[in-house]
Design a protein around this motif. Structure first.
Motif, PDB file in Angstrom:
ATOM      1  N   ASN A  45       0.841  -1.177   0.000  1.00 22.23           N
ATOM      2  CA  ASN A  45       0.000   0.000   0.000  1.00 22.23           C
ATOM      3  C   ASN A  45       0.889   1.245   0.000  1.00 22.23           C
ATOM      4  O   ASN A  45       1.877   1.297   0.735  1.00 22.23           O
ATOM      5  CB  ASN A  45      -0.871  -0.045   1.269  1.00 22.23           C
ATOM      6  N   PRO A  46       0.545   2.265  -0.784  1.00 22.47           N
ATOM      7  CA  PRO A  46       1.328   3.508  -0.777  1.00 22.47           C
ATOM      8  C   PRO A  46       1.453   4.140   0.616  1.00 22.47           C
ATOM      9  O   PRO A  46       2.464   4.781   0.922  1.00 22.47           O
ATOM     10  CB  PRO A  46       0.563   4.430  -1.726  1.00 22.47           C
ATOM     11  N   ASN A  47       0.446   3.944   1.466  1.00 27.53           N
ATOM     12  CA  ASN A  47       0.528   4.481   2.826  1.00 27.53           C
ATOM     13  C   ASN A  47       1.673   3.842   3.613  1.00 27.53           C
ATOM     14  O   ASN A  47       2.291   4.498   4.461  1.00 27.53           O
ATOM     15  CB  ASN A  47      -0.793   4.279   3.575  1.00 27.53           C
ATOM     16  N   THR A  48       1.943   2.580   3.339  1.00 29.44           N
ATOM     17  CA  THR A  48       3.051   1.893   4.003  1.00 29.44           C
ATOM     18  C   THR A  48       4.379   2.498   3.561  1.00 29.44           C
ATOM     19  O   THR A  48       5.267   2.748   4.382  1.00 29.44           O
ATOM     20  CB  THR A  48       3.024   0.383   3.692  1.00 29.44           C
ATOM     21  N   VAL A  49       4.517   2.760   2.269  1.00 31.24           N
ATOM     22  CA  VAL A  49       5.735   3.389   1.747  1.00 31.24           C
ATOM     23  C   VAL A  49       5.866   4.802   2.321  1.00 31.24           C
ATOM     24  O   VAL A  49       6.963   5.228   2.693  1.00 31.24           O
ATOM     25  CB  VAL A  49       5.742   3.412   0.206  1.00 31.24           C
ATOM     26  N   MET A  50       4.751   5.502   2.421  1.00 32.27           N
ATOM     27  CA  MET A  50       4.776   6.856   2.982  1.00 32.27           C
ATOM     28  C   MET A  50       5.280   6.823   4.425  1.00 32.27           C
ATOM     29  O   MET A  50       6.073   7.681   4.833  1.00 32.27           O
ATOM     30  CB  MET A  50       3.368   7.461   2.910  1.00 32.27           C
ATOM     31  N   ARG A  51       4.844   5.840   5.179  1.00 31.44           N
ATOM     32  CA  ARG A  51       5.306   5.695   6.569  1.00 31.44           C
ATOM     33  C   ARG A  51       6.819   5.453   6.599  1.00 31.44           C
ATOM     34  O   ARG A  51       7.527   5.988   7.447  1.00 31.44           O
ATOM     35  CB  ARG A  51       4.562   4.542   7.237  1.00 31.44           C
ATOM     36  N   THR A  52       7.303   4.660   5.665  1.00 34.15           N
ATOM     37  CA  THR A  52       8.743   4.410   5.550  1.00 34.15           C
ATOM     38  C   THR A  52       9.487   5.708   5.260  1.00 34.15           C
ATOM     39  O   THR A  52      10.512   6.003   5.881  1.00 34.15           O
ATOM     40  CB  THR A  52       9.032   3.392   4.428  1.00 34.15           C
ATOM     41  N   CYS A  53       8.966   6.484   4.317  1.00 34.34           N
ATOM     42  CA  CYS A  53       9.618   7.744   3.946  1.00 34.34           C
ATOM     43  C   CYS A  53       9.639   8.726   5.113  1.00 34.34           C
ATOM     44  O   CYS A  53      10.627   9.436   5.316  1.00 34.34           O
ATOM     45  CB  CYS A  53       8.931   8.355   2.724  1.00 34.34           C
ATOM     46  N   GLU A  54       8.576   8.743   5.890  1.00 34.30           N
ATOM     47  CA  GLU A  54       8.543   9.614   7.071  1.00 34.30           C
ATOM     48  C   GLU A  54       9.622   9.194   8.070  1.00 34.30           C
ATOM     49  O   GLU A  54      10.306  10.042   8.647  1.00 34.30           O
ATOM     50  CB  GLU A  54       7.163   9.578   7.719  1.00 34.30           C
ATOM     51  N   LEU A  55       9.783   7.888   8.266  1.00 42.36           N
ATOM     52  CA  LEU A  55      10.822   7.381   9.168  1.00 42.36           C
ATOM     53  C   LEU A  55      12.211   7.779   8.669  1.00 42.36           C
ATOM     54  O   LEU A  55      13.031   8.295   9.428  1.00 42.36           O
ATOM     55  CB  LEU A  55      10.723   5.858   9.290  1.00 42.36           C
ATOM     56  N   LEU A  56      12.467   7.543   7.381  1.00 41.17           N
ATOM     57  CA  LEU A  56      13.786   7.851   6.817  1.00 41.17           C
ATOM     58  C   LEU A  56      14.053   9.358   6.811  1.00 41.17           C
ATOM     59  O   LEU A  56      15.205   9.787   6.909  1.00 41.17           O
ATOM     60  CB  LEU A  56      13.913   7.269   5.407  1.00 41.17           C
ATOM     61  N   GLN A  57      13.003  10.132   6.726  1.00 40.13           N
ATOM     62  CA  GLN A  57      13.143  11.582   6.807  1.00 40.13           C
ATOM     63  C   GLN A  57      13.535  11.985   8.235  1.00 40.13           C
ATOM     64  O   GLN A  57      14.421  12.822   8.421  1.00 40.13           O
ATOM     65  CB  GLN A  57      11.819  12.249   6.426  1.00 40.13           C
ATOM     66  N   GLN A  58      12.906  11.372   9.223  1.00 42.96           N
ATOM     67  CA  GLN A  58      13.247  11.641  10.621  1.00 42.96           C
ATOM     68  C   GLN A  58      14.696  11.258  10.907  1.00 42.96           C
ATOM     69  O   GLN A  58      15.379  11.911  11.690  1.00 42.96           O
ATOM     70  CB  GLN A  58      12.329  10.868  11.574  1.00 42.96           C
ATOM     71  N   GLN A  59      15.158  10.190  10.281  1.00 43.68           N
ATOM     72  CA  GLN A  59      16.535   9.721  10.470  1.00 43.68           C
ATOM     73  C   GLN A  59      17.526  10.503   9.609  1.00 43.68           C
ATOM     74  O   GLN A  59      18.723  10.228   9.631  1.00 43.68           O
ATOM     75  CB  GLN A  59      16.632   8.228  10.136  1.00 43.68           C
TER      76      GLN A  59
END
Length: 127
Positions: A45-59
């Motif tokens: 789901n694109p929402n799952t990828v979005m959650r990943t991108c938010e995490l990698l952005q925080q890191q």
């Protein structure tokens, strides 16, 4: 991509993205595939990828350029390696040392295996 039940999918996707960066397939300052493209490629789901991108952005591994997409930070490799080393030392190394102890092995016993592994990687072989 085949996902494991032992870890959240968005974290496995983060590992996948980090691996692409560490392998040099995605370079610093380069745009990564869009959320939709990754979702289609990874069959999630694109929402799952979005959650990943938010995490990698925080890191601070990736940064969002509004309206353009996500780009790899210039020091992403350094940050990924530091995080992976810390996780390895705290999560995997204790069990590894325990197994060495139980099997009455030393680090010297492993050197030929590691040398073979590195040689295979240098020659382009997987595993």
């Amino acid at each position: 991509m085949e996902f494991k039940d032992t870890q959240a999918i968005y974290l496995q996707i983060a590992d996948y993205i980090n691996e692409q960066i560490l392998l040099g397939k995605w370079q610093a300052e380069e745009k990564i595939p869009s959320v939709r493209e990754l979702a289609v490629t990874l069959e999630v789901n694109p929402n799952t990828v979005m959650r990943t991108c938010e995490l990698l952005q925080q890191q601070e591994i990736i940064a969002n350029k509004r309206g353009i997409g996500y780009f790899i930070q210039s020091d992403a490799v350094k940050k990924i390696i530091a995080a992976k080393k810390a996780a390895f030392i705290s999560n995997e190394l204790p069990q590894f040392f325990r197994n060495l102890y139980l099997l009455d092995m030393t680090l010297d016993d492993l050197k030929p295996y590691y040398a073979t592994f590195r040689q295979n990687k240098l020659n382009g072989h997987e595993n």
